[in-house]
Every structure is written in structure tokens, then in C-alpha cells.
Scaffold this active site. Sequence first.
Site, PDB file in Angstrom:
ATOM      1  N   GLU A  80      -5.668  -4.827  10.088  1.00  0.00           N
ATOM      2  CA  GLU A  80      -4.673  -3.687  10.338  1.00  0.00           C
ATOM      3  C   GLU A  80      -5.115  -3.113  11.714  1.00  0.00           C
ATOM      4  O   GLU A  80      -5.968  -2.261  11.905  1.00  0.00           O
ATOM      5  CB  GLU A  80      -4.849  -2.837   9.144  1.00  0.00           C
ATOM      6  CG  GLU A  80      -4.080  -3.259   7.951  1.00  0.00           C
ATOM      7  CD  GLU A  80      -3.610  -2.184   7.175  1.00  0.00           C
ATOM      8  OE1 GLU A  80      -2.596  -2.599   6.478  1.00  0.00           O
ATOM      9  OE2 GLU A  80      -4.148  -1.164   7.021  1.00  0.00           O
ATOM     10  N   HIS A 106      -9.643   1.297   4.495  1.00  0.00           N
ATOM     11  CA  HIS A 106      -8.344   1.606   5.140  1.00  0.00           C
ATOM     12  C   HIS A 106      -8.772   2.504   6.293  1.00  0.00           C
ATOM     13  O   HIS A 106      -9.404   3.395   6.386  1.00  0.00           O
ATOM     14  CB  HIS A 106      -7.265   1.946   4.139  1.00  0.00           C
ATOM     15  CG  HIS A 106      -5.746   2.399   5.092  1.00  0.00           C
ATOM     16  ND1 HIS A 106      -5.443   3.027   5.778  1.00  0.00           N
ATOM     17  CD2 HIS A 106      -4.764   1.071   4.855  1.00  0.00           C
ATOM     18  CE1 HIS A 106      -4.346   2.520   6.185  1.00  0.00           C
ATOM     19  NE2 HIS A 106      -4.005   1.865   5.500  1.00  0.00           N
ATOM     20  N   GLY A 145       2.189   2.433  10.963  1.00  0.00           N
ATOM     21  CA  GLY A 145       2.916   3.475  10.686  1.00  0.00           C
ATOM     22  C   GLY A 145       3.698   3.677  11.779  1.00  0.00           C
ATOM     23  O   GLY A 145       4.348   5.025  11.751  1.00  0.00           O
ATOM     24  N   ASN A 156       0.980  -1.168  -0.139  1.00  0.00           N
ATOM     25  CA  ASN A 156      -0.083  -0.035  -0.111  1.00  0.00           C
ATOM     26  C   ASN A 156       0.818   1.007  -0.088  1.00  0.00           C
ATOM     27  O   ASN A 156       1.378   1.621   0.928  1.00  0.00           O
ATOM     28  CB  ASN A 156      -0.901   0.018   1.351  1.00  0.00           C
ATOM     29  CG  ASN A 156      -1.498   1.056   1.583  1.00  0.00           C
ATOM     30  OD1 ASN A 156      -1.941   2.056   0.533  1.00  0.00           O
ATOM     31  ND2 ASN A 156      -2.229   1.457   2.599  1.00  0.00           N
ATOM     32  N   SER A 167       3.088  -2.082  10.397  1.00  0.00           N
ATOM     33  CA  SER A 167       4.456  -2.135  10.844  1.00  0.00           C
ATOM     34  C   SER A 167       5.170  -3.353  10.411  1.00  0.00           C
ATOM     35  O   SER A 167       6.149  -3.920  10.726  1.00  0.00           O
ATOM     36  CB  SER A 167       4.853  -1.631  12.001  1.00  0.00           C
ATOM     37  OG  SER A 167       4.305  -0.258  12.219  1.00  0.00           O
ATOM     38  N   LYS A 178       0.271   4.284  -0.473  1.00  0.00           N
ATOM     39  CA  LYS A 178      -0.421   5.437   0.077  1.00  0.00           C
ATOM     40  C   LYS A 178      -0.039   6.660  -0.963  1.00  0.00           C
ATOM     41  O   LYS A 178       0.123   6.417  -1.996  1.00  0.00           O
ATOM     42  CB  LYS A 178       0.297   5.767   1.779  1.00  0.00           C
ATOM     43  CG  LYS A 178      -0.132   4.479   2.552  1.00  0.00           C
ATOM     44  CD  LYS A 178       0.026   4.772   3.856  1.00  0.00           C
ATOM     45  CE  LYS A 178      -0.232   3.486   4.583  1.00  0.00           C
ATOM     46  NZ  LYS A 178      -0.294   3.327   6.187  1.00  0.00           N
ATOM     47  N   GLU A 219      -7.173   4.772   7.390  1.00  0.00           N
ATOM     48  CA  GLU A 219      -6.794   6.353   7.063  1.00  0.00           C
ATOM     49  C   GLU A 219      -8.246   6.886   6.389  1.00  0.00           C
ATOM     50  O   GLU A 219      -8.316   8.029   6.559  1.00  0.00           O
ATOM     51  CB  GLU A 219      -5.657   6.495   6.176  1.00  0.00           C
ATOM     52  CG  GLU A 219      -4.360   6.286   7.081  1.00  0.00           C
ATOM     53  CD  GLU A 219      -3.057   5.828   6.486  1.00  0.00           C
ATOM     54  OE1 GLU A 219      -2.984   5.796   5.161  1.00  0.00           O
ATOM     55  OE2 GLU A 219      -2.248   5.283   7.148  1.00  0.00           O
TER      56      GLU A 219
HETATM   57  P1  PGA Z   1       2.655   0.243   7.482  1.00  0.00           P
HETATM   58  O1  PGA Z   1       1.196   0.560   6.859  1.00  0.00           O
HETATM   59  O2  PGA Z   1       3.125  -0.907   7.060  1.00  0.00           O
HETATM   60  O3  PGA Z   1       3.288   1.594   7.197  1.00  0.00           O
HETATM   61  O4  PGA Z   1       2.386   0.088   9.188  1.00  0.00           O
HETATM   62  C1  PGA Z   1       0.120  -0.603   6.750  1.00  0.00           C
HETATM   63  C2  PGA Z   1      -0.985  -0.074   6.157  1.00  0.00           C
HETATM   64  O5  PGA Z   1      -1.467   1.143   6.523  1.00  0.00           O
HETATM   65  O6  PGA Z   1      -1.713  -0.778   5.244  1.00  0.00           O
END
Ligand code: PGA
Length: 250
Positions: free
Chosen positions: A164, A92, A170, A9, A209, A11, A94
Site C-alpha cells: 500500500e 497499516h 485515500g 478495510n 485508491s 477503517k 495509518e
Molecule cells: P483506500 O484505502 O482504498 O481508501 O485508498 C486503502 C487502505 O488504506 O487499506
Amino acid sequence: MRKKLVAGNWKMHGSLAENAALLAAIKPALVGIDAVVCVPFPYLAQAQAVLSGSSITWGAQNLSDQPKGAYTGETSASMLLDFGCRYVIVGHSERRSLYGETDAQVASKYVAAQAAGLTPILCVGETLAERESGVTEAVVSRQLDAVIQAAGVATLAQAIVAYEPVWAIGTGKTASPEQAQAVHAFIRSKIAALDATIANGLVIQYGGSVKASNAAELMAQPDIDGGLIGGASLVADEFIAICRAAAKHE
Ligand code: PGA
């Protein structure tokens, strides 16, 4: 047996030049390994041009629940198909937290994706406050139920679920393999109560992460069927190592 599948992903990261370098690095390294990159909309054509014919497929990170019309700034499922997308992330955290997407909106995006023949990667997961107050399973259940009620459990045969935990996205704080496995097992048993065959075949990715250094132990868990990778998907060596770790545990 379920196949493991790792999806990147990206982003809102990348540029034509950065993507060219990243894709040129991962494509030859992942020959024969199924993987997905979910890129920003403007780069779908680039992903299609570079990755066509490889074992890496591509997708988007969001879509409209509407097929067409006066929806300024939105992108429909059929537009994603025009660029060869196979997958699209829906729900997601976000999107849920920054753009206010509700469970119902996520469900209708899931329906729109499937109606067009795209495979939704449905994200679910709890916040830190929810985990600490002991409602992780209730939150994940509610998020899944919205989709199951709108679309039916059978549609999960053409979907991927990504667990997630919001507190792990993140932040550098990965769920431990045991914490992740426990929620994955919960998700599978919840689906199994409705349809055992669907539950058994459902790919449930872990995201939050994931890095090369922790991928192997996560991918070794029986109910973790791959990963949804944010930050580490932008670093070729990291993404390659994660995909290889998943493939090794098939
Ligand atoms: P990350 O993000 O691996 O940077 O923690 C995962 C995601 O948001 O899909």
C-alpha cells in the site's frame, strides 16, 4: 496458481444500521467468491452473525501483541478468535504514522496473530517523499525484514502481504498497474531469494485508491493477487465489482 483475494478495510466507518445494509448487499452478490471484510472491533459480532456460512470471511484491523493483561484499550488475538475472525491487518500505514507503530511492534503483532491461528495481512509501503527520493524498495525491504527476522520467512505461508503506497491511500491517486506490478515483483523476488516456494504461493494484495473502474487492470498484473480496499469497500456495488474483477483474473 495463487488465488486472488480481496479484503475490505472499513477503517473507522460504519454503524449497525449501515453495516447491515452493506453486508446484506454484498453477501448474495459474492456467493462463491472468497472475500474478506475487516470491520471495527465492535462490529465483529455483527459480521460473524451475518456472514457465517458464506464465502465472505471477516477480520479486524489491529490487535495487541500481548495475549492478555493490564493493557487498557487493547484487544488480543484470542478475543478476535472468539468472534470467528480469520484475518487481521497489521502495520497499516495509518497505524504506523498516526499511532507510531514501529517495524518491531508490527512484527510482534504479526507473531501474536499467527500464534493464535489468525492470518495477518501485513501492510508495507512507502510515502511520497520516500518514492520521490528513490527508496521505495529499501523501505519495503526494511518493513518486510523486520517480520522475517522476527518470525522467519516460512511464516509467510500463513500470511498475506499488502503493498500500500502511502501516497495512494485515500487520495484518489492509484499507483499505475505498472508501478504496482514493479513493487509486487520486487517483493516476490526478495522473498524468492530466501524461499522460492513460499514466494510463489504468497498472496500480495495491492491497496491504495482501488475502485471498480481501475480494479480490472490492476488485477490483471501477474504479481497482484488481490486488493486491500478502503473507501470503495464501503460502497456495495464498488466492492462487489472489485471482488468480481479479481475473481475473473484467477
Ligand atoms: P483506500 O484505502 O482504498 O481508501 O485508498 C486503502 C487502505 O488504506 O487499506
